[in-house]
Design a protein around this motif. Structure first.
Motif, PDB file in Angstrom:
ATOM      1  N   ARG A 165      -9.124  -1.507  22.107  1.00  0.00           N
ATOM      2  CA  ARG A 165      -8.420  -3.087  21.486  1.00  0.00           C
ATOM      3  C   ARG A 165      -9.678  -3.856  22.280  1.00  0.00           C
ATOM      4  NH1 ARG A 165      -3.988  -5.041  19.993  1.00  0.00           N
ATOM      5  NH2 ARG A 165      -3.407  -7.154  20.304  1.00  0.00           N
ATOM      6  N   TRP A 166     -10.154  -3.586  23.390  1.00  0.00           N
ATOM      7  CA  TRP A 166     -11.086  -4.640  24.027  1.00  0.00           C
ATOM      8  C   TRP A 166     -12.363  -4.796  23.235  1.00  0.00           C
ATOM      9  CZ3 TRP A 166     -10.821  -3.050  29.977  1.00  0.00           C
ATOM     10  CH2 TRP A 166      -9.483  -3.852  30.362  1.00  0.00           C
ATOM     11  N   ALA A 167     -12.905  -3.497  22.676  1.00  0.00           N
ATOM     12  CA  ALA A 167     -14.265  -3.499  21.749  1.00  0.00           C
ATOM     13  C   ALA A 167     -14.019  -4.308  20.543  1.00  0.00           C
ATOM     14  CB  ALA A 167     -14.427  -1.976  21.698  1.00  0.00           C
ATOM     15  N   ALA A 168     -12.915  -4.225  19.955  1.00  0.00           N
ATOM     16  CA  ALA A 168     -12.620  -4.940  18.855  1.00  0.00           C
ATOM     17  C   ALA A 168     -12.201  -6.352  18.862  1.00  0.00           C
ATOM     18  CB  ALA A 168     -11.320  -4.272  17.853  1.00  0.00           C
ATOM     19  N   GLU A 169     -11.331  -6.696  20.001  1.00  0.00           N
ATOM     20  CA  GLU A 169     -10.835  -8.221  20.051  1.00  0.00           C
ATOM     21  C   GLU A 169     -11.397  -8.796  21.275  1.00  0.00           C
ATOM     22  OE1 GLU A 169      -6.745  -8.003  19.660  1.00  0.00           O
ATOM     23  OE2 GLU A 169      -6.652  -6.650  17.852  1.00  0.00           O
ATOM     24  N   GLY A 170     -12.087  -8.224  22.146  1.00  0.00           N
ATOM     25  CA  GLY A 170     -12.598  -9.013  23.447  1.00  0.00           C
ATOM     26  C   GLY A 170     -11.850  -8.293  24.493  1.00  0.00           C
ATOM     27  N   ARG A 171     -12.321  -8.378  25.755  1.00  0.00           N
ATOM     28  CA  ARG A 171     -11.477  -7.901  26.980  1.00  0.00           C
ATOM     29  C   ARG A 171     -10.554  -8.750  27.346  1.00  0.00           C
ATOM     30  NH1 ARG A 171     -14.628  -6.777  32.599  1.00  0.00           N
ATOM     31  NH2 ARG A 171     -12.868  -5.723  33.701  1.00  0.00           N
ATOM     32  N   ASP A 172     -10.672  -9.977  26.993  1.00  0.00           N
ATOM     33  CA  ASP A 172      -9.540 -11.180  27.457  1.00  0.00           C
ATOM     34  C   ASP A 172      -8.311 -11.118  26.801  1.00  0.00           C
ATOM     35  OD1 ASP A 172     -10.869 -14.026  25.746  1.00  0.00           O
ATOM     36  OD2 ASP A 172     -10.284 -12.180  25.130  1.00  0.00           O
ATOM     37  N   THR A 173      -7.802  -9.785  26.142  1.00  0.00           N
ATOM     38  CA  THR A 173      -6.536  -9.796  25.513  1.00  0.00           C
ATOM     39  C   THR A 173      -5.643  -9.309  26.530  1.00  0.00           C
ATOM     40  OG1 THR A 173      -7.251  -7.597  24.737  1.00  0.00           O
ATOM     41  CG2 THR A 173      -7.574  -9.226  23.174  1.00  0.00           C
ATOM     42  N   GLY A 174      -6.105  -8.969  27.546  1.00  0.00           N
ATOM     43  CA  GLY A 174      -5.020  -8.356  28.617  1.00  0.00           C
ATOM     44  C   GLY A 174      -4.888  -6.883  28.224  1.00  0.00           C
ATOM     45  N   GLY A 175      -5.677  -6.065  27.431  1.00  0.00           N
ATOM     46  CA  GLY A 175      -5.135  -4.667  27.444  1.00  0.00           C
ATOM     47  C   GLY A 175      -4.427  -4.440  26.142  1.00  0.00           C
ATOM     48  N   VAL A 176      -3.663  -3.275  25.739  1.00  0.00           N
ATOM     49  CA  VAL A 176      -2.948  -3.292  24.732  1.00  0.00           C
ATOM     50  C   VAL A 176      -1.701  -3.999  24.775  1.00  0.00           C
ATOM     51  CG1 VAL A 176      -3.658  -0.927  24.389  1.00  0.00           C
ATOM     52  CG2 VAL A 176      -1.698  -1.169  25.696  1.00  0.00           C
ATOM     53  N   ASP A 177      -1.074  -4.320  23.643  1.00  0.00           N
ATOM     54  CA  ASP A 177       0.064  -5.135  23.667  1.00  0.00           C
ATOM     55  C   ASP A 177       1.379  -4.185  23.895  1.00  0.00           C
ATOM     56  OD1 ASP A 177       0.059  -5.442  19.974  1.00  0.00           O
ATOM     57  OD2 ASP A 177       0.685  -3.669  21.331  1.00  0.00           O
ATOM     58  N   GLU A 178       2.346  -4.954  24.190  1.00  0.00           N
ATOM     59  CA  GLU A 178       3.757  -4.441  24.422  1.00  0.00           C
ATOM     60  C   GLU A 178       4.455  -3.381  23.495  1.00  0.00           C
ATOM     61  OE1 GLU A 178       4.750  -4.341  27.170  1.00  0.00           O
ATOM     62  OE2 GLU A 178       6.575  -3.319  27.008  1.00  0.00           O
ATOM     63  N   ALA A 179       3.983  -3.932  22.060  1.00  0.00           N
ATOM     64  CA  ALA A 179       4.474  -2.830  21.126  1.00  0.00           C
ATOM     65  C   ALA A 179       3.868  -1.625  21.061  1.00  0.00           C
ATOM     66  CB  ALA A 179       4.558  -3.612  19.723  1.00  0.00           C
ATOM     67  N   HIS A 180       2.551  -1.662  21.558  1.00  0.00           N
ATOM     68  CA  HIS A 180       1.680  -0.295  21.296  1.00  0.00           C
ATOM     69  C   HIS A 180       2.182   0.462  22.546  1.00  0.00           C
ATOM     70  CE1 HIS A 180      -1.847   2.464  20.734  1.00  0.00           C
ATOM     71  NE2 HIS A 180      -2.160   1.994  22.313  1.00  0.00           N
ATOM     72  N   ARG A 181       2.355  -0.368  23.636  1.00  0.00           N
ATOM     73  CA  ARG A 181       2.793   0.414  24.956  1.00  0.00           C
ATOM     74  C   ARG A 181       4.121   1.028  24.645  1.00  0.00           C
ATOM     75  NH1 ARG A 181       5.922   0.653  29.329  1.00  0.00           N
ATOM     76  NH2 ARG A 181       7.370  -1.117  28.614  1.00  0.00           N
ATOM     77  N   ARG A 182       5.102   0.398  23.906  1.00  0.00           N
ATOM     78  CA  ARG A 182       6.182   1.206  23.667  1.00  0.00           C
ATOM     79  C   ARG A 182       6.146   2.329  22.917  1.00  0.00           C
ATOM     80  NH1 ARG A 182       8.433  -4.141  23.487  1.00  0.00           N
ATOM     81  NH2 ARG A 182       8.221  -4.028  21.122  1.00  0.00           N
ATOM     82  N   ARG A 183       5.181   2.284  21.682  1.00  0.00           N
ATOM     83  CA  ARG A 183       5.006   3.441  21.059  1.00  0.00           C
ATOM     84  C   ARG A 183       4.435   4.536  21.857  1.00  0.00           C
ATOM     85  NH1 ARG A 183       2.915  -0.530  17.291  1.00  0.00           N
ATOM     86  NH2 ARG A 183       1.100  -0.016  17.923  1.00  0.00           N
ATOM     87  N   VAL A 184       3.529   4.209  22.607  1.00  0.00           N
ATOM     88  CA  VAL A 184       2.849   5.298  23.376  1.00  0.00           C
ATOM     89  C   VAL A 184       3.838   6.034  24.365  1.00  0.00           C
ATOM     90  CG1 VAL A 184       1.348   5.969  25.323  1.00  0.00           C
ATOM     91  CG2 VAL A 184       0.662   4.169  23.427  1.00  0.00           C
ATOM     92  N   VAL A 185       4.638   5.240  25.052  1.00  0.00           N
ATOM     93  CA  VAL A 185       5.890   5.802  25.950  1.00  0.00           C
ATOM     94  C   VAL A 185       6.837   6.619  25.124  1.00  0.00           C
ATOM     95  CG1 VAL A 185       7.665   4.945  27.536  1.00  0.00           C
ATOM     96  CG2 VAL A 185       5.441   3.807  27.493  1.00  0.00           C
ATOM     97  N   ASP A 186       7.193   6.237  23.954  1.00  0.00           N
ATOM     98  CA  ASP A 186       8.189   6.862  23.031  1.00  0.00           C
ATOM     99  C   ASP A 186       7.642   8.207  22.624  1.00  0.00           C
ATOM    100  OD1 ASP A 186       9.402   3.863  21.464  1.00  0.00           O
ATOM    101  OD2 ASP A 186      10.098   4.794  23.376  1.00  0.00           O
ATOM    102  N   SER A 187       6.539   7.904  22.184  1.00  0.00           N
ATOM    103  CA  SER A 187       5.673   9.306  22.008  1.00  0.00           C
ATOM    104  C   SER A 187       5.745  10.363  23.062  1.00  0.00           C
ATOM    105  CB  SER A 187       4.449   8.896  21.325  1.00  0.00           C
ATOM    106  OG  SER A 187       4.288   8.210  20.164  1.00  0.00           O
TER     107      SER A 187
END
Length: 230
Positions: free
Chosen positions: A202-224
């Motif tokens: 995500r940083w490579a695509a959108e820049g490092r100042d995005t703060g990492g992956v978004d919360e929705a992606h985090r929830r998907r990873v945790v659920d998986s």
């Protein structure tokens, strides 16, 4: 190791008041069982001795001090002392800082304590901790932690497949990106390489100042991950 000639048996500790060297209890409970190299053990104990002889909130020992220590050099060659130091740094006992002062280069070693880590991180950011009593001309450079060790300390067991992915990531992304992505994963309690990789992509695509992956992606990873555990 240096070959030892015949020596007299130790006559015992003297009576009366003698100088002592403080060693944290965790050295005996957590660290000592892990140390399997006699040179590393000798060097680690010598570091405790030299650190105890210094004053100030942040103490350090120079490699040149250890190489001039008659007790240590009676058992280890300079190359063996360096090997012991490298092993102690890799294990996480010591933090390594290179110093250039008056045209000479030396190595400083801080004990991996809360104060030592604060000073080490300050040096990595380019600051100069006032608690280190070095000359005004001294230039400090902190080593970056080994990526494999960083992964094992924070994420989990290093498998051959993960090692290969880490090598590829090291070629693709700056070292500070990988370190920061691992810290984010740990702070969010998602200790998975797939999550770290997602932050980097995500940083490579959108820049490092995005703060990492978004919360929705985090929830998907945790659920998986939870599904895999069932």
């Amino acid at each position: 190791m240096k070959t030892q000639g015949e020596k007299k048996p130790f006559s015992g500790f003297p009576s009366g008041k003698t100088r002592t060297v403080p060693i944290p209890e965790t050295f005996f409970t957590d660290l000592l069982p892990q140390i399997d190299h006699p040179g590393e053990l000798r060097v680690t104990l010598a570091c405790f001795y030299h650190l105890a002889r210094r004053s100030g909130p942040v103490r350090y020992v120079r490699r040149s001090e250890l190489e001039a220590d008659p007790a240590l050099t009676a058992a280890l060659s300079p190359a063996e002392i360096r090997e012991g130091l490298n092993r102690a740094v890799a294990r996480g006992t010591l933090l390594h800082v290179r110093v250039e002062e008056d045209g000479r280069t030396d190595d400083l070693y801080l004990l991996n304590t809360a104060r030592g880590r604060m000073a080490y991180e300050a040096i990595r950011r380019g600051a100069r901790p006032p608690s280190l009593d070095l000359g005004e001309s001294a230039v400090l450079v902190a080593d970056r932690p080994n990526l494999f060790a960083l992964y094992e300390q924070n994420i989990g067991l290093l498998t051959p497949l993960i090692a290969q992915e880490l090598e590829e990531a090291a070629k693709t992304y700056p070292a500070e990106w990988i370190e920061e992505a691992i810290r984010i994963a740990v702070s969010r309690n998602v200790r998975r390489w797939s999550y770290v990789r997602g932050i980097l992509e995500r940083w490579a695509a959108e820049g490092r100042d995005t703060g990492g992956v978004d919360e929705a992606h985090r929830r998907r990873v945790v659920d998986s991950w939870k599904k895999l555990q069932r």
